[in-house]
Motif scaffolding. Structure first.
Motif, mmCIF file in Angstrom:
data_model
loop_
_atom_site.group_PDB
_atom_site.id
_atom_site.type_symbol
_atom_site.label_atom_id
_atom_site.label_comp_id
_atom_site.label_asym_id
_atom_site.label_seq_id
_atom_site.Cartn_x
_atom_site.Cartn_y
_atom_site.Cartn_z
ATOM 1 N N VAL A 79 0.799 -1.189 -0.153
ATOM 2 C CA VAL A 79 -0.049 0.035 -0.127
ATOM 3 C C VAL A 79 0.988 1.068 0.016
ATOM 4 C CG1 VAL A 79 -1.761 1.379 1.231
ATOM 5 C CG2 VAL A 79 -1.897 -1.243 1.153
ATOM 6 N N LYS A 80 0.575 2.373 -0.831
ATOM 7 C CA LYS A 80 1.257 3.481 -0.816
ATOM 8 C C LYS A 80 0.846 4.252 0.477
ATOM 9 C CE LYS A 80 3.737 3.407 -4.587
ATOM 10 N NZ LYS A 80 4.962 3.234 -4.613
ATOM 11 N N VAL A 81 1.697 4.971 1.116
ATOM 12 C CA VAL A 81 1.293 5.766 2.369
ATOM 13 C C VAL A 81 1.332 7.220 2.207
ATOM 14 C CG1 VAL A 81 1.813 6.120 4.855
ATOM 15 C CG2 VAL A 81 1.984 3.777 3.677
ATOM 16 N N ILE A 82 0.476 7.863 2.179
ATOM 17 C CA ILE A 82 0.606 9.348 2.068
ATOM 18 C C ILE A 82 0.232 9.778 3.703
ATOM 19 C CG2 ILE A 82 -0.725 11.515 1.212
ATOM 20 C CD1 ILE A 82 -1.600 9.673 -1.131
ATOM 21 N N THR A 83 1.198 10.637 4.021
ATOM 22 C CA THR A 83 1.007 11.114 5.551
ATOM 23 C C THR A 83 0.373 12.490 5.494
ATOM 24 O OG1 THR A 83 2.158 11.377 7.608
ATOM 25 C CG2 THR A 83 3.500 11.947 5.716
ATOM 26 N N TYR A 84 -0.447 12.620 5.890
ATOM 27 C CA TYR A 84 -1.524 13.698 5.900
ATOM 28 C C TYR A 84 -1.387 14.901 6.926
ATOM 29 C CZ TYR A 84 -6.252 16.028 4.921
ATOM 30 O OH TYR A 84 -7.089 16.976 4.737
ATOM 31 N N ASP A 85 -1.263 16.032 6.591
ATOM 32 C CA ASP A 85 -1.057 17.109 7.431
ATOM 33 C C ASP A 85 0.140 17.000 8.696
ATOM 34 O OD1 ASP A 85 -2.794 19.697 8.303
ATOM 35 O OD2 ASP A 85 -1.746 19.058 10.121
ATOM 36 N N ARG A 86 -0.114 15.889 9.260
ATOM 37 C CA ARG A 86 1.301 15.662 10.115
ATOM 38 C C ARG A 86 2.154 14.425 9.760
ATOM 39 N NH1 ARG A 86 -2.543 14.296 15.485
ATOM 40 N NH2 ARG A 86 -3.571 16.577 15.899
ATOM 41 N N LEU A 87 3.394 14.771 9.883
ATOM 42 C CA LEU A 87 4.539 13.843 9.337
ATOM 43 C C LEU A 87 4.583 12.605 10.161
ATOM 44 C CD1 LEU A 87 6.756 13.408 7.266
ATOM 45 C CD2 LEU A 87 8.101 14.787 8.681
ATOM 46 N N ILE A 88 4.611 11.269 9.552
ATOM 47 C CA ILE A 88 4.807 10.165 10.091
ATOM 48 C C ILE A 88 6.409 10.192 10.418
ATOM 49 C CG2 ILE A 88 4.967 7.693 10.260
ATOM 50 C CD1 ILE A 88 2.419 7.813 8.757
ATOM 51 N N ARG A 89 6.918 9.877 11.730
ATOM 52 C CA ARG A 89 8.551 9.972 11.884
ATOM 53 C C ARG A 89 9.116 8.675 12.006
ATOM 54 N NH1 ARG A 89 10.763 14.719 12.689
ATOM 55 N NH2 ARG A 89 12.744 13.829 13.932
ATOM 56 N N ASP A 90 10.426 8.652 11.564
ATOM 57 C CA ASP A 90 11.617 7.787 11.897
ATOM 58 C C ASP A 90 11.103 6.418 11.133
ATOM 59 O OD1 ASP A 90 13.159 9.260 13.389
ATOM 60 O OD2 ASP A 90 11.911 9.108 15.275
ATOM 61 N N THR A 91 10.490 6.546 10.059
ATOM 62 C CA THR A 91 10.270 5.358 9.270
ATOM 63 C C THR A 91 10.575 5.662 7.857
ATOM 64 O OG1 THR A 91 8.879 3.490 8.541
ATOM 65 C CG2 THR A 91 7.829 5.814 9.170
ATOM 66 N N ASP A 92 11.063 4.571 6.910
ATOM 67 C CA ASP A 92 11.090 5.023 5.642
ATOM 68 C C ASP A 92 9.880 4.653 4.920
ATOM 69 O OD1 ASP A 92 11.237 2.221 5.631
ATOM 70 O OD2 ASP A 92 13.192 2.106 4.678
ATOM 71 N N ALA A 93 8.886 4.015 5.700
ATOM 72 C CA ALA A 93 7.534 3.533 5.054
ATOM 73 C C ALA A 93 6.464 4.514 4.851
ATOM 74 C CB ALA A 93 6.918 2.420 6.002
ATOM 75 N N VAL A 94 6.992 5.693 4.244
ATOM 76 C CA VAL A 94 6.096 6.914 4.040
ATOM 77 C C VAL A 94 6.499 7.382 2.600
ATOM 78 C CG1 VAL A 94 5.346 9.341 4.426
ATOM 79 C CG2 VAL A 94 6.100 7.818 6.439
ATOM 80 N N ASP A 95 5.585 7.346 1.857
ATOM 81 C CA ASP A 95 5.601 7.806 0.210
ATOM 82 C C ASP A 95 5.599 9.152 0.116
ATOM 83 O OD1 ASP A 95 5.970 5.125 -1.095
ATOM 84 O OD2 ASP A 95 4.351 4.673 0.249
ATOM 85 N N TYR A 96 4.648 9.992 0.662
ATOM 86 C CA TYR A 96 4.506 11.161 0.122
ATOM 87 C C TYR A 96 3.543 12.019 1.418
ATOM 88 C CZ TYR A 96 2.964 14.818 -2.849
ATOM 89 O OH TYR A 96 2.618 16.408 -3.629
#
Ligand code: BGC
Length: 398
Positions: free
Chosen positions: A143-160
């Motif tokens: 699954v593509k992961v779009i972090t919305y408004d707030r950034l998810i930290r300390d992982t490379d599993a975030v696409d946009y």
């Protein structure tokens, strides 16, 4: 009941085109490329609703799930409403789940969506670090992961990262305080968001950059944070230094925490520390709570207080002179950006990038959107005439 993936694609394309047409991106060019890539279909405009069904269908499959942090703040209800509007315009009910301030529930929500076969996850994390595990599960499921408004930290599993320019939010708040202050020795009270939210740091960073020179030149005197006083000669703070100040003045994004902290600060302050005060409040919910506490203090003769989100209750407070300003972050734009990015992924493309945000592990691609300062002088134009909120929801509007 499963909806046709192809139907969803068609709907997303229409939503994307419609929303792109609404504009609102940082640069006029920015919103165009996604539409341009669909240009071949454009010559046959009426076919837009049918095109995906027949010819190009096999290239794109999958659907989108949305996870938002809590229903307890009007801000996130705004996002839910705008997402629903954007998707349902085209007859599709996107699944939106709320985490209710609980990272375990957030993870369960993500797992539920993965098991339903989503291809793109749009997630606003409750806690920046805790959400990494959910993002990694989504990534592992393709699954593509779009972090919305707030950034998810300390992982490379975030696409946009779909976001507003959060430095500009803090800077707009601080600028407003600076513009309203004259002379020297003006009492300044600082408040911040939740330390578990990366945005709290970015807002504070933006505010500090503008406030610090005004503290250094004596315009403002910090009254409620010994940590901030200890750092007041530093133009730029490290994240650890910000964390020290935020630890002392956090509202945790909660109205009751904000109110209790403001009351405790006022109790500790002498009458000389009050008078005409200036308050950096991080968002609208906390601004109303803090403003109510300051308004109730007999030694406070006037206050200037900031906010953000253009929540309806705060727009009414601004009209009534109880909150000084807010920062409008047009959620329609954010939803537009999120859907455009999701559609890009469903089409096997990459969403447009103008910036990156480091999340502690990687530089996450992003395209931050602009924000608008709103006070009594432009509230009608910025919030009513723009169609953001209906005039009928307010009283006393000039
Ligand atoms: C958002 C704000 C919101 C705050 C509290 C932040 O991450 O950017 O718009 O007011 O969280 O929910």
């Amino acid at each position: 009941m499963k909806k046709s993936l192809l139907a969803l694609l068609g709907i997303l394309m229409i939503a994307s085109l419609a929303l792109t047409a609404c504009g609102g991106g940082t640069t006029p060019a920015a919103t165009q490329p996604p539409a341009a890539t669909e240009a071949p279909a454009a010559t046959e405009a009426p076919a837009a609703t049918q095109a995906p069904a027949a010819t190009e269908a096999p290239a794109v499959t999958g659907s989108v799930g949305v996870v938002l942090p809590t229903k307890d703040e009007p801000r996130w209800i705004q996002d839910e409403t705008r997402f629903k509007e954007a998707f349902s315009k085209a007859g599709y009910d996107v699944e939106i789940l709320f985490s209710q301030g609980d990272s375990a529930k957030e993870k369960a929500n993500v797992e539920a969506l993965i098991s339903k076969g989503i291809k793109v996850l749009i997630i606003c994390p409750q806690d920046a670090n805790a959400a990494a595990a959910a993002a990694e599960e989504a990534r592992a499921a393709g699954v593509k992961v779009i972090t919305y408004d707030r950034l998810i930290r300390d992982t490379d599993a975030v696409d946009y990262y779909v976001t507003f320019d959060s430095i500009a939010v803090g800077a707009a708040q601080a600028q407003y305080l600076g513009d309203k202050a004259t002379g020297t020795g003006n009492p300044l009270y600082l408040y911040a968001g939740a330390a578990s939210d990366n945005n709290a740091f970015i807002f504070f960073e933006g505010a500090w950059e503008v406030l610090q020179p005004k503290i250094a030149d004596g315009t403002f005197v910090i009254k409620n944070s010994s940590e901030a006083v200890a750092l007041q000669d530093k133009a730029t703070l490290t994240r650890d230094e910000e964390a020290k100040i935020i630890g002392q003045v956090t509202t945790d994004w909660k109205f009751d925490v904000a109110k209790n902290l403001a009351e405790a600060n006022l109790t500790a302050a002498s009458a000389a520390d009050k008078g005409n005060v200036f308050i950096l409040a991080p968002n609208d919910g906390t601004a109303r709570a803090i403003a109510d506490a300051f308004a109730a203090d007999k030694d406070v003769s006037s206050y200037v207080v900031t906010g953000q989100d253009a929540e309806e209750a705060s727009i009414q407070y601004i009209i009534d002179g109880k909150q000084s300003m807010t920062v409008l972050k047009d959620v329609r734009t954010l939803v537009d950006d999120a859907i455009t990015a999701a559609v890009a992924y469903l089409e096997g493309k990459t969403p447009e990038q103008t910036n990156t945000y480091n999340n502690g592990k990687i530089d996450v691609p992003a395209k931050p959107s602009e924000v608008v300062t709103v006070d009594k002088d432009n509230v009608k134009e910025a919030v009513i005439d723009s169609g953001y909120w209906p005039a009928s929801d307010f009283t006393g509007l000039q």
